[in-house]
Design an enzyme around this catalytic site. Structure first.
Site: not given
Length: 454
Positions: A249, A247, A104, A251
């Site tokens: 990833d 960010d 992440s 999410d």
């Protein structure tokens, strides 16, 4: 040895904490726990595996896929895609499980492994514990035609995900609802470097893109939602209507208004809650937040007739509250926002599209929409080297907190929270002025230091 799974999968330093051997073993264990549903229905279990662009994701995704296939699971390699794309495709393709290799917003050397069960939902603690218990156990290995097969997605799944996102705001081949908006996008050199700009453009926006050239090493490096400074400058220089930052990833999503001022997750939730309420689609007129959300959001929602439900820190706890109450919107100050009508987890690109749709529909600037949430001054102090286990039971400390809360009244609040990973207690204070917040936080930190000393 502590629990392997943390608040969002297994995470740590790649090739030290998160190794190829661990990834392979987790693939096998997940196949036995999550793949069983396919076996019960008489078909070979199926899985999708995605990753963010970190260099270590290449060998870790290969190891997970090898573990799954060795246990008889057919695997589709999605390549570099956002975490919410893996969640969506796990459900849309009807597979038995999904796996995302990502850390992440963490720095590049870290990586992680997170699983999704059938339908694209994150795992609860009991399922994670079941996977962990299966690690290293003896098992009957399939042979011959019973082993799993691997294939590589040709891009069709990613395109389907983009269509899903655009359709969520009424976009189609004949409709471009964001036409006329200029939006700057910081992709964090991460998993949304292609699909993020593609979705916004497909919805009709004029998109200015930065940090969309991942090389395996530059993910989250002084860019994206954790470092929005570049985006703030680009929004102003390009005369964009606003900007969004993902960010690594994708999410999470934070925003920047036309003047380069940051719009955080609390403000985005406020904007989206009112948009859904106006449309009659905010279930029970309720927004789920965490205890770390600014009091300004809670007060703004109260004034707008929106009830707030507070969850523990972490998107999984937000999601648990949403499921328990059948709510449709929840999230965190960090920009991890869940719109359950369209996603089973936080989705930064989805958030960006719906934020843009609200700007377009109202004809207002993002700055004006975000102004509904007047953030109260906030101070956070971390008190280290203390016995955090006694934070909720020490009577003197509890009395000090009660006195502080009484002094702050309705215009402030106190939150003492033991860290989940370190030997420290977090002291957060919100007040009507920064001076008052700083003063109260310093006093309480002193009491914590004295009363909980090791």
């Amino acid at each position: 040895m502590g629990r392997l799974f943390g608040t969002d999968g297994v995470r740590g330093l790649a090739n030290k904490d998160v190794t190829a051997e661990l990834a392979l073993d987790l693939g096998v264990a997940a196949a036995h726990v999550l793949g069983a549903s396919g076996e019960f229905e008489g078909h070979r279990p199926r899985a999708v595996v995605g990753r963010d662009p970190r260099a270590s994701g290449e060998f870790l995704s290969a190891a997970v896929a090898a573990g799954l296939a060795s246990a008889g699971v057919d695997v589709v390699n999605l390549g570099v895609v956002p975490t919410p794309a893996v969640a969506y495709l796990t459900g849309a393709l009807g597979v038995d499980l999904g796996v995302m290799i990502s850390a992440s917003h963490n720095p590049m050397p870290d990586n992680g492994i997170k699983f999704f069960a059938r339908g694209g939902v994150k795992l609860d603690d009991a399922v994670e514990d079941a996977i962990e218990q299966r690690l290293g156990e003896h098992w009957d290995r399939p042979t011959g035609a019973a082993v799993g097969r691997m294939s590589t997605d040709t891009g069709q799944s990613g395109a389907a995900y983009v269509r899903h996102l655009v359709e969520s705001i009424g976009g189609s081949d004949d409709s471009a609802p964001l036409t006329g908006l200029r939006i700057a996008v910081d992709c964090a050199n991460g998993a949304a470097s292609e699909v993020g700009p593609a979705a916004l453009r497909a919805a009709g926006a004029d998109v200015v893109v930065i940090n969309a050239s991942p090389d395996g090493r530059n993910i989250n490096e002084k860019c994206g939602s954790t470092h929005p400074e570049q985006l703030q400058a680009v929004v102003v220089a390009s005369e964009a209507d606003f900007g969004v930052a993902f960010d690594g990833d994708a999410d999470r999503c934070l925003a920047v208004d036309h003047a380069g001022v940051l719009v955080d997750g609390d403000q985005i939730m406020g904007v989206l809650a009112l948009a859904l309420k106006d449309a009659g689609r905010l279930a029970q007129d309720t927004l789920v937040v965490t205890v770390m959300s600014n009091l300004g959001l809670l007060l703004a929602m109260r004034d707008a007739g929106v009830r707030t439900v507070q969850a523990g820190v972490g998107d999984r706890y937000v999601l648990e509250e949403m499921r328990a109450g059948a709510f449709t919107l929840g999230g965190e100050q960090s920009g991890h926002i869940i719109m359950s009508d369209y996603a089973t987890t936080g989705d930064g690109v989805l958030t960006a599209l719906h934020l843009a749709a609200r700007v377009q529909q109202t004809g207002q600037k993002l700055a004006d929409l975000a102004a509904v949430v007047q953030r109260l001054p906030q101070t956070l102090q971390n008190v280290a080297g203390v016995d955090k286990a006694r934070a909720g039971t020490d009577e003197v400390l509890r009395e000090a907190v009660a006195r502080a809360e009484q002094a702050l009244g309705d215009t402030g609040r106190v939150l003492l929270r033991p860290s989940g990973t370190e030997a420290l207690v977090r002291v957060m204070v919100e007040a009507s002025t920064q001076h008052q917040a700083d003063e109260v936080a310093a006093d309480l930190a002193g009491v914590v230091r004295e009363r909980l000393a090791l």
